[in-house]
Every structure is written in C-alpha cells, then in structure tokens.
Design a protein around this motif. Structure first.
Motif, short mmCIF file in Angstrom:
data_model
loop_
_atom_site.label_atom_id
_atom_site.label_comp_id
_atom_site.label_asym_id
_atom_site.label_seq_id
_atom_site.Cartn_x
_atom_site.Cartn_y
_atom_site.Cartn_z
N ARG A 47 0.83 -1.28 -0.06
CA ARG A 47 -0.01 0.01 -0.06
C ARG A 47 0.92 1.29 -0.12
N ALA A 48 2.02 0.97 0.45
CA ALA A 48 3.09 2.30 0.45
C ALA A 48 3.69 2.20 -0.81
N GLY A 49 3.58 1.68 -1.74
CA GLY A 49 4.12 1.61 -3.12
C GLY A 49 5.38 0.83 -3.22
N HIS A 50 5.47 -0.24 -2.52
CA HIS A 50 6.76 -0.93 -2.61
C HIS A 50 6.51 -2.44 -2.28
N ALA A 51 6.59 -3.17 -3.57
CA ALA A 51 6.35 -4.65 -3.66
C ALA A 51 7.57 -5.19 -2.96
N PRO A 52 7.46 -6.15 -1.97
CA PRO A 52 8.70 -6.72 -1.51
C PRO A 52 9.48 -7.55 -2.43
N SER A 53 10.63 -7.69 -2.73
CA SER A 53 11.22 -8.83 -3.51
C SER A 53 10.75 -10.13 -2.95
N VAL A 54 10.60 -10.64 -1.88
CA VAL A 54 9.96 -11.74 -1.58
C VAL A 54 9.18 -11.45 -0.20
N ALA A 55 7.85 -12.06 -0.36
CA ALA A 55 6.78 -11.91 0.53
C ALA A 55 6.54 -13.23 1.15
N LEU A 56 6.42 -13.46 2.37
CA LEU A 56 5.89 -14.74 2.85
C LEU A 56 4.59 -14.62 3.74
N VAL A 57 3.56 -15.11 3.11
CA VAL A 57 2.28 -15.02 3.69
C VAL A 57 1.62 -16.31 4.05
N ASP A 58 0.71 -16.39 5.14
CA ASP A 58 -0.08 -17.36 5.31
C ASP A 58 -1.59 -17.11 5.64
N GLY A 59 -1.85 -16.08 4.91
CA GLY A 59 -3.48 -15.87 5.36
C GLY A 59 -3.97 -15.70 6.60
N LYS A 60 -3.08 -15.19 7.68
CA LYS A 60 -3.42 -15.27 8.92
C LYS A 60 -2.96 -13.96 9.63
N THR A 61 -3.55 -13.55 10.62
CA THR A 61 -2.64 -12.61 11.41
C THR A 61 -3.05 -12.74 12.83
N LEU A 98 12.45 -20.12 -0.25
CA LEU A 98 12.90 -18.97 0.22
C LEU A 98 14.25 -18.59 -0.29
N ALA A 99 15.26 -19.44 -0.47
CA ALA A 99 16.78 -19.23 -0.90
C ALA A 99 16.22 -19.12 -2.59
N GLU A 100 15.44 -19.79 -2.94
CA GLU A 100 15.35 -19.55 -4.68
C GLU A 100 14.56 -18.19 -4.99
N ALA A 101 13.68 -17.93 -4.23
CA ALA A 101 12.88 -16.63 -4.21
C ALA A 101 13.79 -15.49 -4.06
N VAL A 102 14.70 -15.29 -3.10
CA VAL A 102 15.78 -14.26 -2.94
C VAL A 102 16.75 -14.10 -4.01
N ALA A 103 16.83 -15.33 -4.69
CA ALA A 103 17.86 -15.39 -5.97
C ALA A 103 17.16 -14.95 -7.17
N ALA A 104 15.77 -14.98 -7.25
CA ALA A 104 14.99 -14.46 -8.39
C ALA A 104 15.05 -13.12 -8.77
N ASP A 105 14.76 -12.89 -10.08
CA ASP A 105 14.71 -11.55 -10.73
C ASP A 105 13.47 -11.03 -10.12
N ASP A 106 12.30 -11.75 -10.39
CA ASP A 106 10.82 -11.14 -9.91
C ASP A 106 10.44 -11.20 -8.71
N PRO A 107 9.61 -10.26 -8.34
CA PRO A 107 9.20 -10.41 -7.13
C PRO A 107 8.35 -11.85 -6.76
N ILE A 108 8.57 -12.34 -5.65
CA ILE A 108 8.02 -13.94 -5.40
C ILE A 108 7.18 -13.75 -4.24
N THR A 109 6.08 -14.21 -4.17
CA THR A 109 5.01 -14.26 -3.06
C THR A 109 5.01 -16.05 -2.44
#
Length: 182
Positions: A47-61, A98-109
C-alpha cells in the motif's frame, strides 16, 4: 526439518530491530531488497508503493484469518510459490523456496500452508548484506532488520539452537554449515 524448542521461544519476545507503525518511514530507512514476513506487513508495504522482493504470507494475522481486503491485495497468482510449513517449524520446502525466491529476478510471494512466523530467521541468513527483512511484532508494528554480518550471525545462532537437522536446513538455504552444527 527444524522445530523451535520451548527454551528458545523467549529469544523472540523482543524485536530484532526498530519497530515502525508507518510503512513509508520504514521503507525510507530500509535497504534493498526488502523481504517481508507476514500478511499485514506485506499489505502495508504494498500500500505504501513497494512490492517486496520476497513476501511470505499464510493468510493469517495473530492466528486469525486476514480480512478479504488484505487477502485480495496479497493475491499474486503469477509470482506465487506454495509451501507447507507447520507452526513452530522451518520446513525444507520453506527454506529451499525462500533461497530460490531471494535469488529470483521477479518479486515472489511464498504462500505458506501452516505458519510463516519463524521465516525471518532464514530470510536474514539468505538475504544479501544491505538488504532488509521486515516482520510483524503483534500489537506494536513492523520490525526492520538490517541484514548485516552481525544480524546473520545472530539468526544463525538461533537456528543452530533449534531441534532437528541444522546442517540440512543450512544446506537448503545454500548457507555453509559451521564446523559444530548438529
């Protein structure tokens, strides 16, 4: 692969960095890339305008399902990876993805079936020095962890205190095992 023993749980009560309630202020202070752990944290960064390079989510808070607005905002079918990770653990699937996502060029969720709460530890280990890992501190805000050699050493020490195959977990992350790993 790894489980959190009760005697280590207290190490997670205090935040590993400064706590923010304003995503724009956090992003102004953050290094790049940014790795987000948690649905609400990821939502606020986007919402602040920045898509994290990697985001880890589980559908809960706080162990409850996130509302529809957050769930919809985090929907990312084109860059989504699904993993299983039971509560209180770090699974091989989460670590290697996680290791693969950090190394990726595109943002990964990374969508976790289970719980992503401990993922900040391996995220700091696998992120490049200068990056930032952000995770939620319940009822307080977002914690910014600057990825430094000292932060990596601290997270590695906590991972090495977990029960299970520490050497295998480090290998799944592509991190060299220490001579005294279990």
């Amino acid at each position: 692969m790894l489980t959190l023993p009760d005697d280590v749980r207290g190490s997670f009560k205090d935040p590993f960095g400064p706590v923010y309630t304003d995503a724009a202020a956090l992003l102004a202070d953050a290094g790049r890339p940014v790795i987000a752990v948690g649905d609400v944290v990821t939502y606020h960064l986007r919402r602040a305008g920045h898509a994290p390079s990697v985001a880890l989510v589980d559908g809960k808070t706080k162990r409850e399902a996130v509302d529809a607005e957050i769930r919809e905002a985090l929907s990312d079918p084109d860059h989504r990876r699904d993993v299983e990770n039971p509560p209180g653990t770090l699974s091989e699937s989460l670590l290697s993805t996680l290791a693969e996502a950090v190394a990726a060029d595109d943002p990964i969720t990374i969508v976790v079936d289970g719980e992503e709460d401990l993922a900040a530890l391996p995220a700091v280990l696998v992120a490049p020095v200068g990056a930032t890992v952000v995770y939620g501190q319940p009822d307080e805000g977002m914690v910014r962890v600057d990825v430094t050699d000292d932060a990596k050493a601290e997270m590695r020490s906590l991972i090495e205190r977990m029960n299970g195959d520490v050497a295998g977990a480090l290998a799944a992350l592509g991190v060299e095992p220490a001579g005294d790993s279990r």
